[in-house]
Design a protein around this motif. Structure first.
Motif, mmCIF file in Angstrom:
data_model
loop_
_atom_site.group_PDB
_atom_site.id
_atom_site.type_symbol
_atom_site.label_atom_id
_atom_site.label_comp_id
_atom_site.label_asym_id
_atom_site.label_seq_id
_atom_site.Cartn_x
_atom_site.Cartn_y
_atom_site.Cartn_z
ATOM 1 N N GLU A 231 -4.144 -4.993 5.759
ATOM 2 C CA GLU A 231 -4.059 -4.611 7.165
ATOM 3 C C GLU A 231 -4.575 -3.203 7.416
ATOM 4 O O GLU A 231 -4.827 -2.818 8.575
ATOM 5 C CB GLU A 231 -2.604 -4.711 7.629
ATOM 6 N N ALA A 232 -4.714 -2.387 6.364
ATOM 7 C CA ALA A 232 -5.128 -0.990 6.528
ATOM 8 C C ALA A 232 -6.639 -0.894 6.715
ATOM 9 O O ALA A 232 -7.409 -1.752 6.263
ATOM 10 C CB ALA A 232 -4.694 -0.170 5.321
ATOM 11 N N GLU B 161 -8.946 -0.601 -4.414
ATOM 12 C CA GLU B 161 -7.668 -1.197 -4.825
ATOM 13 C C GLU B 161 -6.634 -1.081 -3.715
ATOM 14 O O GLU B 161 -5.861 -2.021 -3.455
ATOM 15 C CB GLU B 161 -7.174 -0.512 -6.090
ATOM 16 N N ALA B 162 -6.603 0.085 -3.034
ATOM 17 C CA ALA B 162 -5.653 0.245 -1.918
ATOM 18 C C ALA B 162 -5.975 -0.732 -0.789
ATOM 19 O O ALA B 162 -5.063 -1.295 -0.150
ATOM 20 C CB ALA B 162 -5.686 1.687 -1.417
ATOM 21 N N LEU C 155 -2.857 9.860 -9.548
ATOM 22 C CA LEU C 155 -2.919 10.753 -8.386
ATOM 23 C C LEU C 155 -3.533 10.031 -7.190
ATOM 24 O O LEU C 155 -2.972 10.041 -6.073
ATOM 25 C CB LEU C 155 -3.741 11.997 -8.749
ATOM 26 N N LEU C 156 -4.674 9.383 -7.374
ATOM 27 C CA LEU C 156 -5.363 8.731 -6.267
ATOM 28 C C LEU C 156 -4.559 7.558 -5.717
ATOM 29 O O LEU C 156 -4.453 7.375 -4.490
ATOM 30 C CB LEU C 156 -6.744 8.254 -6.735
ATOM 31 N N ALA C 157 -3.982 6.768 -6.618
ATOM 32 C CA ALA C 157 -3.208 5.614 -6.162
ATOM 33 C C ALA C 157 -2.015 6.044 -5.321
ATOM 34 O O ALA C 157 -1.708 5.426 -4.283
ATOM 35 C CB ALA C 157 -2.750 4.795 -7.369
ATOM 36 N N VAL D 129 -1.015 5.096 3.346
ATOM 37 C CA VAL D 129 -0.916 3.755 3.926
ATOM 38 C C VAL D 129 0.484 3.489 4.459
ATOM 39 O O VAL D 129 0.670 2.931 5.551
ATOM 40 C CB VAL D 129 -1.327 2.699 2.888
ATOM 41 N N VAL D 130 1.514 3.905 3.706
ATOM 42 C CA VAL D 130 2.893 3.613 4.096
ATOM 43 C C VAL D 130 3.342 4.491 5.260
ATOM 44 O O VAL D 130 3.974 4.019 6.220
ATOM 45 C CB VAL D 130 3.830 3.792 2.882
#
Length: 495
Positions: A336-337, A329-330, A359-361, A368-369
């Motif tokens: 771009e990641a 999902e990420a 927690l995982l999200a 990522v940010v």
């Protein structure tokens, strides 16, 4: 009415009834025994006088009056108080004496099984009939009034009644005393419960063994009830604190985007002829503030949800599937990641699926940010492994890292790094869910010295003395965690 009084009254009523019932049984047994004794005496006397009766019948047959008179005296002396009647073969009565029924009463010719009862004119007689064999045959009857045993039976009835009358008060007093001693532990428990301070809760009511199973069970039930009450009160207090925290945080954090949105709306309302470029800029600001507002509300709702989650929401699940889904999902949200994951084949645990997804999200979104260098795409590595009976999740990025002085502060509510576009609640949610699952989350430098490593791990179940599936990230017993088939590598997955 007190329990001791109820027991005493019940015993006062029941014991005399039991005595009377036992007396009726005893009366019947005594009556039977007395009748047997009476019958045995008749048979003994019949055996004793039978030779004299034969001599009497011979004298009657041979017409010897003097011998007949002598034998009559012997026979009457032998039967003593019993009645007797002797009849010869010609059906003539040779001897008759003592108490007996009238001559008109039909008598049994033989009683091979012992004396029988004959009733005549309201009276009952025990009658024994003995045939007399020999040169001068005849029949011998012996009689005894059936009422001869009445005085003894009356004495038995009087004694039974006396015992029943005395048993009522005596048994009542004894029962009251015993019941009072038996209920003493109940009264003590009642006094302890009455003196209990509601604010003290279950801690002030420790079960004290009384030696009575029912009282101990009641004491344990009261302690359990107080414990559940304390738990519910704590949950209610927690819900109130969560509501207050939510209200305070919402009013504080939402003020800035709402004021900004109000300003932009006022500009649009006051200047309907605003140029298109400026109008588009204002609308873009509104959209940005709306997105931030929505993000804040979503994060606050998740925090409140985590504070109020119930243990019934926890269930067995596979952490590998959750991590794999969260990484995918990420990668979809941030094309771009560059994300890679190293996962075992399977890792079962007992947890709250929605909370673990939160927690995982958030830990991945934070990486990522913030885990990127200028002009470079984010590079994130996620690893999940079993270690000493615990599950360990690491998230490595290639960003600037987190200074040691800020590593505790990043998990506080609304902590912002300068220039951060987030709400300041993402890592707060990570810390909340880790704690909710009996786990910990830490941040340190990445192994290669560039970027940060966030490590989420559970407490070793043996350290907590936990024997069931633990509310932690690993949850599974150590034996299952260390089983090789659960952790066979499946290779690196790159997204």
């Amino acid at each position: 009415m007190k329990l001791a009084t109820r027991v005493a009254v019940s015993v006062t009523v029941v014991v005399p009834l039991l005595v009377l019932a036992a007396g009726l049984l005893l009366h019947g047994l005594v009556q039977r025994d007395l009748r047997r004794q009476q019958d045995a005496r008749l048979q003994d006397r019949a055996s004793a006088v039978l030779p004299d009766v034969r001599a009497l019948l011979n004298a009657d047959r041979n017409d010897r009056p003097k011998a007949e008179q002598n034998q009559q005296r012997k026979v009457l002396g032998g039967v003593m108080d019993a009645g007797i009647r002797v009849r010869n073969a010609q059906a003539s009565v040779v001897l008759e004496g003592g108490p007996q029924p009238a001559d008109a009463v039909r008598l049994p010719e033989q009683t091979p099984d012992g004396p029988v009862t004959v009733r005549a004119k309201g009276r009952a007689w025990r009658v024994l009939s003995v045939p007399v064999a020999g040169p001068a045959p005849g029949t011998l009857w012996l009689f005894a009034p059936a009422s001869a045993t009445d005085p003894q039976l009356a004495a038995v009835r009087r004694r039974v009644l006396l015992v029943a009358v005395l048993a009522a008060p005596v048994s009542g007093l004894v029962a009251y005393g015993l019941a009072g001693r038996a209920t003493a532990s109940v009264r003590r428990l009642s006094r302890r419960a009455a003196a209990l301070d509601p604010a003290a809760g279950a801690a002030a009511f420790a079960p004290v063994p009384a030696g009575v199973a029912e009282v101990d069970e009641l004491s344990a039930s009261i302690a359990g009830l107080l414990a559940r009450y304390d738990e519910q009160a704590a949950r209610t207090a927690q819900a109130l604190d969560t509501a207050r925290s939510f209200s305070s945080a919402a009013s504080h954090e939402l003020r800035t985007p709402l004021m900004s949105m109000r300003t932009d709306l006022d500009v649009l309302a006051a200047h309907p002829d605003l140029p298109a470029e400026e109008r588009a800029e204002v609308v873009q600001d509104l959209q940005s503030d709306h997105a931030r507002l929505l993000e804040l509300l979503t994060a606050l709702r998740m925090l409140a949800l985590g504070d109020l989650v119930d243990v019934s929401s926890f269930a067995p699940l596979d952490l590998c599937e959750l991590v794999d889904s969260a990484v995918g999902e990420a990668a979809r949200r941030h094309p771009e990641a560059r994300l890679s994951a190293e996962l075992p084949a399977r890792l079962r645990l007992f947890g709250w699926e929605a909370g673990l997804r939160i927690l995982l999200a958030n830990v991945l979104a934070n990486a990522v940010v913030h885990g990127r260098l200028p002009q470079e795409p984010p590079r994130i590595t996620v690893r999940l492994r079993a270690e000493n009976g615990s599950a360990v999740l690491t998230v490595d990025d290639a960003g600037p890292g987190v200074p040691p002085a800020e590593r505790d502060a990043v998990f506080r509510r609304f902590h912002h790094r300068p220039g951060s576009p987030g709400s300041g609640l993402g890592l707060t949610l990570v810390a909340q869910q880790a704690s909710l699952h009996h786990g910990t989350v830490t941040v340190e430098d990445a192994p290669d010295g560039t970027g940060a490593r966030f490590t989420v791990t559970d407490v070793n179940p043996r350290a907590l003395g936990i024997t069931r599936l633990t509310l932690a990230l690993s949850g599974a017993p150590e034996a299952e965690l260390l089983r090789g088939s659960l952790f066979e590598p499946v290779g690196d997955a790159t997204y």
